[in-house]
Structure formats: C-alpha cells, structure tokens
Scaffold this motif. Structure first.
Motif: not given
Length: 221
Positions: A1, A4, A7-8, A52-53, A56
């Motif tokens: 969480m 995420l 990242r935003i 952060t990406w 993923l």
C-alpha cells in the motif's frame, strides 16, 4: 500500500515539474536558471519514481520465465492451518495432516499449499490422494505437476488432460520420453597398409649412403 502511494505521488510530482519546466521555458525566457532547477528536480523525482516502479516492471518481465518454477510453491501460503499441517507432518501424524489440508483446500481452493501437503501425506492409492493430485495438476509448478501426473497415471489409471501452460506439457513429454537405446556398433574393415614412400630423386645423399643402407638391410635380413 505504501509503495502504491509513493508511485502515485512521485510519478505525479515528476510529471508536474516536467510540465511546468517545459511550459515556462517557452513562455518566460528570462527564468532559465529557475527552469534548469525545475528540470533537475524533475530528474531527481523521476529517478525516485523509477525505483518504485522497478519491482512491478521486473515481475512483469521475469514472471513468465521464472514463474513456472516458483508459482504454486508451498512457501506462498503460510496460513495458520498450513503451519499446523506442517507441524503434524513433522511429528508423523499423517492422517491428521491430510484432513487438515482437506479442510484448508476447501476454504482456500486457489492456493496450492494444502493440496501439495495433502498429496504427500495421503495413503497411496486412496481417493483422497487422487483428489489432491487432481487439484495440484491445476497449478503451474512443474515439479508438482509431474508428481501429480505420475500419481494419477500409475496409481489411479487416470490420464489428466493437457495442462493450460504449454511449458508444463513440454516438461511432461520430455520426462515421459523413453531413453535412447545403446548405439549399434558398426563393423569397420581394417585399413589397408600404407603405400611405400618413394624417394625424392632431388635429394642428394652423402657419399657412401647407398652402401651403408645396403649393409644395414643385410644385417636386419
């Protein structure tokens, strides 16, 4: 969480400063230093956003390659019932282990740990072993699928359908392929003797070489 949210925030900050710097660069030519600072700040935030990406993107790229060997492993599911089943398995309580795995499989049918433990602790040839093997065959772990296929075909005379993952089918076909027999020895006739070497007439021998050669031949004869 938390990842995420980062990242935003970081991606939004990178796009904001980059858009602001490019807009002011064409509108306000007198603020070159300010725009350069905004570009530098956008680059720093962009590097942080890329970190952060990265997990993923790495999972999406390497997942199809390594997922077949890791998906469906027992370590992915570590609920309280699975820990209890592992403790009972270590103590040799196989009957209790398989029934705990049966209840856990009914409770969470999308996780493979209960079915794998239950298959290993079921009585060979029982209907419970066949039920566990059928469920294990649904997942993507190659080693577990090969073991489940062997149990179904050898102990229960049941041929599972093709697996939805082609790599599992390829591994299964390679495992079921019969080993090649001993190569046939082909008799080869003996080679003929080499032809005698002809003397090169251009080579000049020292004086008395012919006589020495004849004497040596007579001694051997």
């Amino acid at each position: 969480m938390i990842l995420l949210v980062l990242r935003i925030l970081l991606t939004g900050g990178f796009l904001y400063f980059l858009t602001l710097a490019t807009t002011d660069a064409s509108a306000n030519l007198d603020q070159d230093v300010v725009n350069a600072g905004r570009f530098a700040l956008a680059i720093v935030i962009g590097f942080a956003a890329a970190l952060t990406w990265a997990p993923l993107l790495g999972e999406s790229i390497a997942g199809p390659v390594t997922g077949l060997m890791t998906d469906g492993s027992v370590s992915e599911d570590n609920s309280w019932w699975i820990r209890l089943a592992k403790r009972w398995e270590a103590r040799g309580w196989r009957r209790g282990t398989r029934w705990v795995c049966f209840l856990e499989g009914v409770r969470q049918p999308n996780l493979p740990a209960a079915f794998i433990l239950g298959m290993h602790n079921s009585r060979p040839g029982s209907w419970l072993e066949r039920a566990f093997a059928r469920e294990v065959w649904r997942f993507n772990n190659i080693a577990n699928c090969l073991e489940a296929h062997a149990i179904l075909t050898l102990r229960h005379d049941e041929e599972p359908s093709l697996h939805p993952v082609p790599e599992v089918n390829l591994a299964l076909w390679a495992n079921l392929r019969e080993p090649a027999g001993e190569p046939q020895i082909i008799p080869v006739p003996p080679a003929p003797p080499p032809p005698p070497l002809r003397r090169n007439s251009q080579i000049q021998l020292f004086f008395g070489a012919e006589a020495s050669a004849n004497e040596l031949a007579e001694e051997k004869g």
